[in-house]
Structures are given as C-alpha cells and as structure tokens.
Design an enzyme around this catalytic site. Sequence first.
Site, PDB file in Angstrom:
ATOM      1  N   ASP A   1       0.861  -1.159  -0.146  1.00 34.29           N
ATOM      2  CA  ASP A   1      -0.051  -0.047  -0.119  1.00 34.29           C
ATOM      3  C   ASP A   1       0.833   1.031   0.030  1.00 34.29           C
ATOM      4  OD1 ASP A   1      -2.252   1.673   1.106  1.00 34.29           O
ATOM      5  OD2 ASP A   1      -3.271   0.016   0.717  1.00 34.29           O
ATOM      6  N   ASP A   2       0.487   2.402   0.525  1.00 34.78           N
ATOM      7  CA  ASP A   2       0.979   3.719   0.373  1.00 34.78           C
ATOM      8  C   ASP A   2       2.286   3.732   1.112  1.00 34.78           C
ATOM      9  OD1 ASP A   2       1.459   6.309   0.261  1.00 34.78           O
ATOM     10  OD2 ASP A   2      -0.392   6.799   1.476  1.00 34.78           O
TER      11      ASP A   2
ATOM     12  N   ARG B   1      -5.867  16.219   3.600  1.00 33.16           N
ATOM     13  CA  ARG B   1      -4.664  15.218   3.735  1.00 33.16           C
ATOM     14  C   ARG B   1      -3.572  15.786   3.074  1.00 33.16           C
ATOM     15  NH1 ARG B   1      -3.649   8.921   2.158  1.00 33.16           N
ATOM     16  NH2 ARG B   1      -3.593   8.142   4.392  1.00 33.16           N
TER      17      ARG B   1
ATOM     18  N   LYS C   1      -4.123  -0.987  -6.584  1.00 27.07           N
ATOM     19  CA  LYS C   1      -5.155  -0.447  -5.908  1.00 27.07           C
ATOM     20  C   LYS C   1      -5.164   1.196  -6.325  1.00 27.07           C
ATOM     21  CE  LYS C   1      -6.391   0.501  -1.162  1.00 27.07           C
ATOM     22  NZ  LYS C   1      -5.980   0.265   0.335  1.00 27.07           N
TER      23      LYS C   1
ATOM     24  N   ASP D   1      -6.202   4.700  -5.538  1.00 27.53           N
ATOM     25  CA  ASP D   1      -6.809   5.223  -4.359  1.00 27.53           C
ATOM     26  C   ASP D   1      -7.055   6.693  -4.818  1.00 27.53           C
ATOM     27  OD1 ASP D   1      -7.773   5.901  -1.966  1.00 27.53           O
ATOM     28  OD2 ASP D   1      -5.886   5.326  -0.834  1.00 27.53           O
TER      29      ASP D   1
ATOM     30  N   CYS E   1     -10.772   2.715  -5.203  1.00 23.95           N
ATOM     31  CA  CYS E   1     -10.914   3.129  -3.666  1.00 23.95           C
ATOM     32  C   CYS E   1     -10.998   4.621  -3.607  1.00 23.95           C
ATOM     33  CB  CYS E   1      -9.283   2.453  -3.164  1.00 23.95           C
ATOM     34  SG  CYS E   1      -9.471   3.104  -1.377  1.00 23.95           S
TER      35      CYS E   1
ATOM     36  N   ASP F   1     -13.019   2.128   4.572  1.00 20.15           N
ATOM     37  CA  ASP F   1     -11.810   2.190   5.122  1.00 20.15           C
ATOM     38  C   ASP F   1     -12.184   1.601   6.802  1.00 20.15           C
ATOM     39  OD1 ASP F   1      -9.942   2.911   3.609  1.00 20.15           O
ATOM     40  OD2 ASP F   1      -9.988   5.078   4.171  1.00 20.15           O
TER      41      ASP F   1
END
Length: 725
Positions: free
Chosen positions: A363-364, A440, A473, A475, A523, A545
């Site tokens: 992921d991130d 964010r 994924k 996002d 996502c 989430d």
Amino acid sequence: MIIVNEQETLFHVCTKETSLIFQVTTTKHLLMNYFGKRLPDINTEYIIKDIERVSYLSDTDLIKDFKLEQLPQVFPSYGITDLRKPAFEFMFEDGSRTSDLRYNGYDICVGKSKLDGLPQVEPNKDTDSIVFELIDDIKGIKVFITISAHYSENAFTQSVKVINCSEENVKINRLMSVNLDFLNNHFKLLTLSGAWGRENEIKINPIQQGFQGVESLRGASGHGQNPFGALLTPHTTETYGEVYALNFVYSGNFILNVEEDMHQNIRMQMGISPFDFEWTLEPEQVFQSPEVVMVYSDQGLGKMTRIFHALYRNNLLQGIWSRKERPILLNNWEATYFNFNQEKLLDLATKAKEIGIELFVLDDGWFAERENADSSLGDWYPNQKKLGGTLAELADKINQKELMFGLWFEPEMVSPNSKLYLEHPEWAIQCDGRLVQQSRQQYILDLANPQVCDYIVESISNVLRSANIQYVKWDMNRNFTNLGSTYLSPKKQKEQAHRYILGLYSILENILRQFPNVLFESCAGGGGRFDPGMLYYMPQTWTSDDTDAIERLRIQQGTSLVYPLISMGCHVSAVPNHQVGRDTPLRTRGIVAMEGNLGYELDLLQESSESLQNLKKQVHFYKKIRKTIQFGQFYRLTELDNKNQYAWQVVSNDQKEIVASYVQILAKCNTLSKRLKLSGLPHGEIYLEVESGQKYTSEELMYIGLSVPRIRQDYSAFQWYFVEE
Ligand code: DGJ
C-alpha cells in the site's frame, strides 16, 4: 425486444419481465405511459386519455385543457407549460432559455452503440435499443434519447445526446440522463447515504410534496450519497413490493431529484448535478450524457438486487478479471501503515503464503520521499532505499514465494511537497488568487487538462512496466475545493468537474488497454467512489476504510443492495479494530469478510500460532466457497431484528452449493434459539451441511429453517455450507 404499433405512435420496449411503453401524441410530445411488470399488449393509449384535466395549469399549443404538466413526459422542456423541474435547460445566444422538444422520429437497432468516452453496461445478444429523436424547431437543437432493453437481465439503460444543429452557440445548464414521471405518489424513497467510514447506509423516507433526493457536489460520486435511488411501494420488503431503481453509471457530481407535484404525481430524475455545471456547444458539437440503469422489481428489494448483480457481473465489469475468481490478498496498510522496509514486507509475505493467501499488496509509502501523508504524491518512482532495491527485485522476491504482487497508487493527486508540484504548480486544481485548500496535505490534479492525463498515463505505465505488478489499488483521497482550471478558458470553467471525470475515464481506458492482465481495485478513502462508472474500469472496489466487522455489516448490507459481492473488497483486520477499537472474534471477522472478496489487512507477525492456524482454515474454507460467493445468487435473509441481527445467503448458479451466514451483534439475556429460513432454493433437492453432516430437503431449509443456537456472547457468528446430495 421492441414492438411498434402500425401507426408508429406506441413503442413497447420490453425485457423478459418488464415493460416500458412510450407514446407519441398528435402534438408530437413523447410520453412514457407505462413502466412496470411486462404487459402482453401495447394498446395502452387509454392511460393518457383517462387523465382528467385539473385547473390552474397552463394549456399547451392553445389547445384547451391540454396540460403538459399532468402528463408523464420522457424529456420535459424548460420554459413552456410544464412548470415542474425540467429534464434539461439550454441557454441560447439571445439570452432565451425556453425550449420545446418535440418528437421527430425514431430508430431501432440491435445491440447498443458505444458511448463516446463514457462507461456503460455492455449489450448482450438479446439487447435492443430504441433511439427517439426530439427537436426544438425554433433553435434547431436535437436531442437523442437512447433506451436499451437488456432482455434476459430485466434491466433498461438510458442516455441522452444533444447535437447543436443550429448556427449559434448553445449553453447546456442542465441535462438529466433520465426523467421518469409516475402518475401517483404511493412511494417511499430509498437512498444509500453516509460518510467516510460509514458508507451506504440504507435510508428510507416518505415522499412529501416538493423536492427531495440526494446530490453530490464533491467531484466524486462520494461517501455521502451513492448515485442510486429507488421508489418503493408501501410495505416493500426483501420479497414483497414494487421497486423502481435508478443507478448512475458515473463517478462525479450527480443529482437524484424526486419531486411530488401539486397533484400527487412523482417525477424522478437522475443526471449530472446541474450545480456549477455548464457546457458550451458550438455549432455541430455533441454532448453525450452518462447513462442511467433502470430496474423494476415486482418482488421487493431482493429481486432488484439480483437483477443489478447479474447485470453488473455479466455486462458492466470488463476484462479478464470480470469472469475470474479473485485472489485472496494481504494488504500491508493496517499492518504497517508507512512504517515498513523490505525485511518486514517479506516476513509478512512469508506468513501470508503460509496461511494460503495468494496476493501481496504493498500500500501507500513505497515511492519517492513518502514516509507519511505529507509528501510525494505525483512522484511515481520507487524509494529504493526503503524497499531495499528496485521494485522489480521486490516483486520477484514476492513472486518467488508464489504470491502475486500488487501496488497502491493515488494517481489523481499531487502533494505540495513533491517534485511534480515544483515543476507544475499550474496542474493542481486551483482558483486564481485564492489559497488552494488542502485535504490530507494534498491537491488534486486538473484532469480537465489533457497534458496532466498524459503525465498520469506515462508515470503509472512506467511503474507497471518496471516490475511484475499484477494488481493495482487506485486510490483517491480527497474531494474538490477551489474549483478552477489554469487550462480551461474563463468561459469553460464550469465544465471542469465533468471534464475531470472524462479525463479520468480516458486515463483508465488507456492504462487498461496497455495492461489487460492487471487486476484493478478502485478506492476513494474506501467507498467514496463505489459506483458503476468506476466498476466498468476496475472490477472491484475497496468497500470502506472502516474494517470493523460489526460496522461492516451495515455498510456491506447497503452496498450489496446494488453492487455484486464480487465487486466488494472486504478484509479481516486486527483487534482491537483500528477505527472503532472493538474486539470481535476472528470467526466473526472472517464470516463478515466472506460476504465479498476476502482479504486480510493485519500484521500476521503479531498473530499467535493458534490464530494463524484459524486464519489458515478460514482462507482454505473461502477457497471452497469462493466461486459461489463471487458468482452466485445473493439473498439478504429477512424476519430478523435488523439492527441486531444480519443474515445472508448465496446460492451457486447451478444451485448445487449454498453458503448461509448469520451474525448477531449483541447477546441478550433469556432468549431462545431461533430458526433461520433460507430462500430461492429449487424444490425437491437434498442438501448436506458439510460441517455437521446433517441432511435437509430444500423445503426444510426454506420453510422450517436452520437452528441458530442461543447466543451467549456479543458479536457471535455462524456459517453453514451445503452441497447438493
Ligand atoms: C485510503 C485507503 O482507503 C486506505 O485503504 C489506504 O490505502 C490509504 N488511503 C493509504 O494512504
């Protein structure tokens, strides 16, 4: 199937079980005089004739008592004699806004044409379409309404195309993709509403005179409101009642508008939100609206759901993964967040393999300088120091463990603290002279600018080419503020939100063409863009989430109303849960996550050996039932206290296997064991419950039901797996 009467005034557009009947009046108005259960006959003109005229409404064309405002129109115009909300509003160069669309012919075609630059439900062999041509004679604008009948799937789609056949510019201020006029108000309105972490809660409200509905002005279809709405007749349940449902195949700002008028008729519309929207059409230019899916059910919400699920599984999801069982994944997000290195990732992957997981998702935090959410979005090159080598090397090491390798991206964003932003500050969405607000710690790239789209395609493709990446994924973690484009001229600024979505679709089209074997999961901070538009390109979506199993019951129930289980990403996470702090048994977490595409999102290195054994059994069991869950017929089971008890069932398409699940949130004192009745089974079959070895006839399962033991612990869950004898 499409049947037209001899006079070419009545058009019966039908599926196996549903009819839509259109009528052209002598005044050339196009009406929809029927939508509902399939009728044997087309001769339904009396429906319109029987409408008695009421007073204080304007006459049309100087015909006494011909009151458009009372009639069920297909695409009502602005500014003439129907004063309800119009389906569209155009503004001409002379400043006038009145238009008057009249029927100008029709065309029938086998199949369905491709919508330019937009996602759509694809046709089958038995799909037919009718295109109605409407014209405003004074200004020469043409509107084409395409209605497709997906015959075996029992669904219709509708989209609208505007062609400027005049010699002047025309502004589109409002363009709905569908307008449905019902001649009564015997409905409630169901919508799917929520917030980040609380997506798709089912809301059912009475309809009152005036406007109601839902809208998104966030740039994405949004966590707040799903682009879905349904009218329900009174007392509708899972198995009873009539349902008229609309779902928008679009991922941006939308509106679902429901209006009860002065005479207790309902108008229901869906389209791009007209708020802050305007589109200039020069002579000969065309504007194509996104399409709406229309579903009618005469057997409550359950049948509506199965129509949507089958339609989307078979005709919306594209590419090789649409028909393939989806891999069980481990995502490192809740296991490590940004805090990982190669060793940690490989240790996680080793454990994942040990328990039978098939795909490892990074992921991130794998790129540029990204150690937290403060930087680097837009700089899509690996942080080799953190990864302990190249991405290709990491992917190889994961592959050597016989795991697929997947990667997270957030391509539509740029961090103020990034090389990309330093080079191209003008690429961020921004409003001249005003502080660009952050969410964010990031800005949104202006996808209305083709150069930005090219950059995204190139930078993401480079990464995908650089290593064996089999899953992505995709996002998207913030909504629009300070809308404004340095690329668009001042006159076109109101086109930006829609152009952004067109830009996004063009990027996806391009990347998917290049990488047809990659499995994409969309996502948007969870389910902030869980819509059919995104599903067309990416056949699964991260549902929320919020990974708490108990919270997920409500979220997944709402999502399952429309979207097939194969499209729902559902993960088992650690306890105490990171979002709500709840401690839920592993068995319950597993059963809830098996309502969709099972995945894991926890630090397996922290799990005890007993827990790892149980996880292994869970993964093994899911592999057995995966085909049924991902491709079978889904039933939400009723007769439950819906706030405390949830149950659902999936039957394989050959009806040889059944999986039933039950979860009770809180235990209650002094209660008895109860029975859970199953649904939709073929008569006269015998099924074996695999764990207990007990046999049941299908009638026993449906009419007596399974025994649910007395519940003695909060968050208890049970699951049954049957195979035909
Ligand atoms: C939001 C997503 O929904 C999470 O699953 C995770 O990928 C984070 N973004 C990463 O920043």
